[in-house]
Motif scaffolding. Structure first.
Motif, short mmCIF file in Angstrom:
data_model
loop_
_atom_site.label_atom_id
_atom_site.label_comp_id
_atom_site.label_asym_id
_atom_site.label_seq_id
_atom_site.Cartn_x
_atom_site.Cartn_y
_atom_site.Cartn_z
N GLY A 69 -3.28 1.12 -33.61
CA GLY A 69 -2.41 2.27 -33.82
C GLY A 69 -2.32 3.16 -32.59
O GLY A 69 -2.10 4.36 -32.72
N ARG A 70 -2.52 2.59 -31.40
CA ARG A 70 -2.46 3.36 -30.17
C ARG A 70 -1.23 2.96 -29.37
O ARG A 70 -0.77 1.82 -29.43
N VAL A 71 -0.74 3.92 -28.60
CA VAL A 71 0.34 3.68 -27.63
C VAL A 71 -0.22 4.00 -26.26
O VAL A 71 -0.68 5.13 -26.01
N THR A 72 -0.22 3.01 -25.37
CA THR A 72 -0.81 3.16 -24.05
C THR A 72 0.31 3.16 -23.01
O THR A 72 1.23 2.33 -23.07
N LEU A 73 0.21 4.09 -22.05
CA LEU A 73 1.15 4.17 -20.95
C LEU A 73 0.52 3.55 -19.72
O LEU A 73 -0.56 3.95 -19.28
N LEU A 74 1.20 2.52 -19.16
CA LEU A 74 0.69 1.79 -18.01
C LEU A 74 1.45 2.18 -16.75
O LEU A 74 2.68 2.33 -16.77
N GLY A 125 -2.73 7.28 -33.51
CA GLY A 125 -2.08 7.60 -34.79
C GLY A 125 -0.66 7.06 -34.89
O GLY A 125 0.17 7.66 -35.56
N TYR A 126 -0.38 5.92 -34.22
CA TYR A 126 0.98 5.37 -34.22
C TYR A 126 0.92 3.90 -34.59
O TYR A 126 1.23 3.02 -33.79
N ARG A 127 0.48 3.60 -35.82
CA ARG A 127 0.39 2.21 -36.25
C ARG A 127 1.80 1.64 -36.45
O ARG A 127 2.68 2.32 -36.97
N ASP A 128 1.97 0.39 -36.01
CA ASP A 128 3.26 -0.31 -36.08
C ASP A 128 4.36 0.44 -35.33
O ASP A 128 5.53 0.43 -35.72
#
Length: 1375
Positions: A411-416, A429-432
């Motif tokens: 449920g994570r959003v990672t910025l690369l 807190g961002y599942r799917d």
């Protein structure tokens, strides 16, 4: 100005798409839901995923309630199970599942308000999978740029690329036509992605090439965009040529591609092709020393590398670098077999076209064997982000190719950061979650006053995150910026981010183009709405340093104050004033002022004070620092507010001035008394109570915001009224003039105020007439008073500057008075229009007279073209008032009354008036005889009619309606002549019957109206038009149906083939017989004035004009009608009919009617020879080859058998009626059936004496002796009839003596005394053939007496008849 969600498109037929994709299984919701669709369902997944998130997602929310989602029946997350792809140009949407796919294309449609809106409607649906067991796993829609020089950036067409689980990649057109298919790898296709050309924003940025990348579980295939673009265009052209020529499509050659085997990563689920990059010298030396050690050699120039980033597991994110030139483009074995034919590089555009001239055998062999799959070039991972427990799910590359967003199963959003290969930010807190990017360009106005105005405009990057578990869409500023927007959008949406634009664009062709593409879209399957995110550039700036951000904060503060309902006016005024004065940016200050002026809760005084303070502040500012548009807006709105306040004060003024008596109004009382009775009757019909909402009432006060929205100040200081909807226009007219018309406001003061404001007299006149026509019910309550007020207002407006031109010549038409006439001509409010015309006529006459007196100083009355047009207009309006009053009479059928005006009647043509009355006659269900009686009553002299009316004091509604109809006919003596009205009524009824053929009465009434037309020419034309337009098609269908089944068809067959039930079809055939008989009768009258029903053979082939045709005319006031010709005029233009052909069809109609009435088994068309069959259903005006001479005996016997069955059926039908009772005139029991059969027998070459003898025998058989004796008198061959009746008599006597249950001793003794021959003869009789054996003996005795008289003495059965007579007499004597 903040973030917003803008709907730019809406999907049509979304339920159809869902039903097609999920036909094989029932859609089950992903979460546990109640079985009832209309109940609320509670989802707890967002509690778990948002447990650690402390932010409030309700900021700037545009929510859609759960109740609305569930009631639509589409609340299940079915779209999440589908492959969805939207073209960047938003003109094609692909939705696919398993092997099925649906294409939705853009269409423009007009909504209810008249605005055009774009929608996506289903353009193609079908099955794409061809291999057994394969399913669609990925799809993208790539728009291809047009190669025309005139193109401005719109795509030429869109290619749909679909990847399958079998490894195949197929290319389709928007209509589902397969262009190209190729097996690149034998594993399932995981993801398709595309990269298109982008104009470099900085000189040092490497120009990226176009590319299509295809991800497999362990391989990555890349196809060069330029060669792919050329191949797809050539494939499409070749398919189009093959389709046009009707030949087979030649299979295209395979594509050139590169395949990399991605190694050292356990699982790969998604990828991004970043593009070609070149390392700097330091990075090159660093990598060489790390990889090669201390003694590593470094090349002089750093190599170009293609960077690929993958996500999955082991490691969580992988970075791959492929050096350009390390792998050659791959072709399949087909291309290698003909590689010697190439003259250019394999990777060029020409490399795509190989093997077009293969023979058919080679094609079949190639199709049968599976294509060879080339091996992949191994590519090792350079480095990655290891995380053994985390599994990546998707990666989304930014438009600038420097950042990427990655989602995982935690449920994570990672910025690369792709250049450094590190993670720089993480959201939880961002599942799917679903990701997208939005790149916003700086507005031009923001750089005009800045020091960097000459530099290129800046770009801001935002990350869009859609969390379906929470139903929220968030906008985050990059790279470490805050959240700048959040929207509650629902839990079942799909975030559609393409990441590419048009394919086929380069640095040369893109110059001057404006690419119309959407970067990111949100699809809501509940409502079918496609929305895009609108983000202002200033949100990317720092809140502390941006003056614009501070101004936007003040705008939000003002919006919150205006939305609050608990704020008193004084506080509202102070807060709003301080906010407006604090805002620095002119554009934002203008936006805040417009929102303040549009707020309904702000009082007029508050707005005035705020604008005065703002205006004073703007005057103090320097001219060079000020935006010119803001002071103009402020001063113009202040002027309009003062105008609103002045009008409002005048409406509440107590000292209203009385209307001064004017000489031009002399005689208006006589006019009102003349039209008074019709006005009263009209008012009775229009004053019926109706339901309306209070806010829609015309008496409701006009809010100042509505007033300001309809007023606009021009540059020269005048006020222009903006016409929006009719309701708003009427509301403004009520505010300005209704108080004056009621006498509550000073008329001249109101007019002076409006004139000083600078409103043009023409717009004021339009508003005045609008409120006068709209408030018709109120004006009719006190017509004399309101008419005087209207006259005063009209004269005041006419005297304004710019109303009536000073140079106007009374001999020409004035535009001012023409405007009033045009409004009255177009209005459907007949009474108000007439009163306005009477007033305007007198005002115009007074104006013309005053001008003539000032110029000529003569006592002669001025005559002008203007007054002549007013006389005609008043006359027409009086006619329309009487006609409209008639149309308002309530109909038994209910429904709204028809509306008419001068314009609609003139546009209806010469028959428009008769057409309106005929529709009214139909709605009233008035019988033709009653209509004829009313039309006849108008010929009674006026004095006698008045005496009759005075004698009927207690007349009912029907008499009043008849009186109204007579009044209308007197006003339209030519347009509503009896023949004209009957013709239109006939046509109206037959049109209504054609709409519902089950209503057979409508066709019958149409025929009755047709009979009442006195002119044979009109009667002939109407009959011909009815037959050819409505009747013959169904008539032929009925004939062919009966010919097919060989009997009277059942109800189901009749409805299927003819469009009506069996009973309705019987009635229809009866009307056909009557119509054709009328045609023959009229033809006879027009030819030689002979009897038309005698079927004489010397009639001419077609009707000739010996009887003069009537002359049709219209009233003098209605000669300007422009439109279709009347039904009577069309009837007079019809050609004459061929009499034998009409007679031929009438014969067939009679046979069909008889067969249906008595359920006789017959094939009606088989009763005619080939000539007769060919002549049926031809145009009645043509001359056909008709049957002549003696007919085939077999046909004659078939006809005779049919007529005998009809007579038998008629006798059986009348059995129930007593002998003395009269028979009805219609139906199977009608008394004319025997004569019709005899007449048909003459036409069908059947001996009528045979029919008469059969009828006599059937009547005696039925026990109807009295009717049989009447027919017996017409029989010619008495001997044969006597023999037939002798058998019938024997059957009766045999039943009485031998078969009766009550056999008496007398009968037995009589039987013993009878001669042996007679006794044997009686025993041989079969009484069961008698349908009515219980006949009284006196009737049988009378029959035997007739037999004895009928048979000659030398007849062989004469002695037998005498013995029968003796036996019957003995029985009667014994009884």
């Amino acid at each position: 100005m903040s973030c917003s969600l803008l709907e730019f498109c809406r999907l049509q037929e979304l339920r159809t798409v869902r039903d097609f994709l999920f036909q094989s299984q029932k859609i089950e919701p992903a979460e546990n839901k109640n079985p009832t669709d209309n109940e609320l369902s509670w989802d707890t997944s967002d509690w778990e995923s948002a447990w650690d998130n402390g932010e409030n997602p309700e900021e700037n929310s545009t929510s859609t309630t759960t109740v609305e989602e569930e009631t639509t029946g589409q609340g299940e997350p079915w779209l999440q199970d589908c492959v969805v792809s939207l073209s960047p140009c938003s003109d094609l949407l692909v939705v696919a599942r398993d092997q099925k796919a649906v294409f939705l294309s853009a269409k423009w449609r007009t909504d209810d308000s008249g605005r055009e809106a774009m929608t996506l409607a289903v353009s193609w649906s079908g099955i794409l999978g061809t291999e057994e067991g394969e399913c669609i796993s990925s799809a993208i829609s790539i728009p291809l740029a047009s190669q025309k020089r005139s193109s401005t950036g719109r795509p030429d067409w869109t290619c749909v690329v679909v990847g399958f689980t079998s490894g195949y990649v197929r290319f389709y057109t928007e209509s589902g036509v397969l262009l190209l298919a190729q097996l690149l790898h034998e594993d399932p296709v995981l993801r398709l992605k595309c990269r298109t050309y982008e104009i470099p924003r900085h000189p040092g940025v490497t120009e990226q090439h176009e590319e299509l990348s295809i991800l497999y579980p362990a391989a990555l295939v890349t196809i060069d965009g330029f060669s792919l673009f050329q191949s797809l265009r050539a494939c499409r052209n070749q398919v189009a040529r093959a389709a046009a020529a009707g030949s087979d499509v030649v299979p295209p050659p395979p594509l050139a591609y590169k395949k990399w085997g991605l190694q050292e990563m356990d699982t790969i689920v998604d990828h991004s092709s970043v593009g070609v990059m070149t390392l700097c010298v330091f990075d090159q030396m660093k990598n060489a020393s790390i990889l090669g050690g201390f003694h590593a050699s470094v090349k002089g120039s750093p190599p170009a590398m293609s960077q690929y980033v993958t996500v999955g597991a082991g490691p969580y994110t992988g970075f791959y670098y492929a050096v350009e030139g390390s792998s050659q483009p791959l072709l399949s074995h087909v291309a290698l077999a003909v590689a010697s034919k190439l003259t250019s590089a394999l990777f060029s555009a020409a490399s795509g076209w190989l093997g077009w001239n293969k023979n058919k055998n080679e094609e079949e062999v190639a199709q049968k064997q599976k294509p060879k799959v080339e091996a992949a070039t191994p590519l090792g991972i350079r480095f990655g982000l290891p995380d053994s427990r985390r599994h990546g799910e998707s990666i989304c590359l930014s438009p600038c190719n420097t950042l990427a967003g990655v989602t995982d199963d935690f449920g994570r959003v990672t910025l690369l950061d792709l250049a450094r290969g590190i993670a720089i930010r993480m959201w939880k807190g961002y599942r799917d979650a679903q990701l997208g990017w939005l790149q916003v360009q700086e507005e031009r106005g923001d750089r005009e006053h800045s020091p960097s105005a000459t530099l290129p405009r800046r770009h801001a990057l935002f990350l869009i995150i859609y969390a379906p578990r929470r139903g929220i869409l968030e906008v985050w500023a990059m790279q470490r910026g805050p959240r700048v927007g959040a929207f509650t959008v629902g839990k079942h949406c799909r975030l559609l981010y393409a990441g590419y634009r048009l394919m086929g664009v380069n640095s040369v062709t893109s110059q001057g183009w404006q690419l119309h593409t959407q970067q990111v879209c949100l699809l809501d399957p509940i409502t079918g709405a496609l929305r895009t995110v609108n983000i202002p550039f200033h949100l990317a700036l720092s809140d502390k340093k941006s003056e614009r951000a501070k101004d936007m904060h003040l705008v939000k503060k003002l919006s919150a104050i205006l939305k609050s309902r608990d704020v008193d006016p004084e506080t509202l005024e102070n807060e709003a004033k301080s906010v407006l004065l604090e805002i620095k940016h002119p554009a934002i200050k203008k936006q805040a002022l417009e929102s303040l002026l549009s707020n309904r809760n702000t009082p007029v005084s508050c707005l005035t004070n705020i604008l005065c303070a703002l205006n004073d502040t703007l005057k103090e500012q320097a001219a060079d620092e000020l935006d010119v548009s803001l002071p103009q807006l402020c001063s113009s709105q202040l002027k309009l507010l003062r105008l609103y306040s002045d009008i409002q004060q005048l409406q509440s003024a107590a000292d209203t001035q009385a209307c001064s008596d004017n000489d031009s109004l002399d005689g208006i009382e006589d006019e009102l008394s003349r039209v008074g009775p019709v006005l009263q009757r009209y008012a009775q019909f229009t004053s019926k109570p109706s339901v309306s909402f209070a806010q829609d009432s015309p008496d409701s006060p006009l809010p100042v915001q509505a007033f300001l929205s309809q007023m606009e100040c021009t540059e020269d200081g005048e006020v222009k009224v903006i016409r929006r909807s009719e309701a708003e226009w009427s509301q403004l007219g009520n505010f300005l003039f209704w108080g004056c018309l009621c006498g509550r406001s000073p008329l001249h003061k109101v007019c002076d105020t409006l004139q000083q404001a600078g409103i043009s007299p023409q717009q004021l006149l339009c508003l005045l007439l609008s409120v006068w026509l709209q408030r018709e019910k109120e004006t009719l309550q006190k017509p004399a008073e309101t008419v005087r007020h209207l006259h005063t207002l009209l004269v005041a407006l006419s005297n304004m500057k710019g109303a009536v031109e000073e140079s106007w010549d009374p001999q020409s038409v004035s535009p001012w008075w023409q405007q009033i006439r045009s409004t009255c001509i177009q209005s459907h409010n007949a009474a108000a229009s007439l009163l306005a015309a009477l007033v305007a006529h007198r005002a115009a006459k007074a104006s013309i007279t005053s001008r003539a007196d000032s110029k000529l100083q003569s006592e002669w009355e001025a005559v002008s073209l203007e007054l002549e047009q007013w006389v005609v207009c008043v006359r027409q309006l009086e006619d329309v008032l009487v006609l409209q009053t008639l149309l308002l009479v309530p109909s038994p059928q209910g429904g709204a009354a028809a509306q008419c005006s001068i314009k609609t009647l003139l546009e209806g043509g010469t028959g428009g008036i008769a057409d309106s009355v005929s529709k009214w006659v139909f709605r009233q269900s008035m019988e033709p005889e009653r209509l004829q009686e009313i039309l006849h009553s108008r010929e009674i002299p006026g004095e006698d009619q008045q005496e009759q009316m005075e004698g009927k004091k207690d007349e009912d509604d029907a008499d009043r309606t008849a009186e109204l109809l007579v009044a209308v006919c007197k006003r339209f003596p030519h347009s509503l002549s009896p023949d004209m009205l009957f013709a239109h009524c006939c046509w109206e009824y037959v049109v209504q019957w054609n709409k519902d053929p089950e209503e057979s009465r409508h066709l019958s009434v149409a025929v009755e109206h047709l009979k009442l037309i006195s002119s044979p020419h009109i009667q002939l034309g109407i009959s011909t038009m009815m037959w050819s337009t409505f009747i013959v098609k169904r008539f032929s269908a009925a004939a062919f149906l009966m010919e097919k089944v060989g009997k009277a068809p059942k109800d189901r067959l009749c409805r299927r083939d003819v469009g009506m039930g069996d009973k309705a079809m019987t009635f229809f055939l009866s009307c056909c017989v009557q119509l054709l008989q009328i045609l023959m009768e009229v033809t006879g009258i027009l030819v030689k004035n002979q009897s038309p029903l005698s079927f004489l053979s010397f009639y001419a082939d077609s009707a000739t004009e010996e009887v003069p045709a009537p002359e049709l005319s219209v009233e003098e006031a209605w000669t300007g009608a422009e439109g279709p010709a009347s039904i009577a005029e069309l009837a007079l233009e019809q050609r004459g009919v061929h009499y034998p052909l009409v007679q031929h069809h009438c014969l067939l109609a009679s046979l069909l009617h008889a067969a249906m009435s008595f359920s006789v088994k017959v094939k009606p068309l088989s009763l005619f020879d080939s000539k007769g069959k060919n002549a049926f259903f031809r145009d009645l005006t043509t001359i056909q080859l008709m049957p002549s001479g003696d007919m085939d005996p077999i046909l004659v016997s078939m006809r005779q058998e049919f007529l005998l069955r009809v007579l038998t059926g008629w006798v059986q039908a009348i059995d129930e009626a007593p002998n003395s009772s009269p028979l009805p005139s219609t139906g199977p029991k009608a008394d004319w059936w025997p004569s019709l059969c005899l007449e048909l027998g003459t036409l069908l070459q059947v001996n009528p004496d045979i029919l008469r003898r059969h009828l006599v025998c059937e009547l005696y058989n039925q026990g109807l002796d009295l009717r049989a004796e009447e027919v017996m008198l017409e029989v010619e061959d008495k001997d044969v009839l006597g023999s037939q009746l002798l058998v019938l008599t024997g059957q009766r006597l045999s039943y009485s003596l031998l078969h009766s249950q009550s056999q008496t001793q007398t009968a037995m003794e009589l039987l013993a005394r009878l001669p042996p021959t007679l006794c044997t003869w009686l025993k041989a009789m079969d009484p069961s053939e008698l349908r009515s054996p219980l006949i009284p003996l006196p009737q049988t005795s009378r029959l035997v007496s007739r037999l004895v008289e009928m048979l000659p003495e030398n007849h062989a059965q004469y002695s037998l008849a005498l013995h029968l007579l003796e036996a019957v007499d003995v029985l009667i004597t014994d009884d």
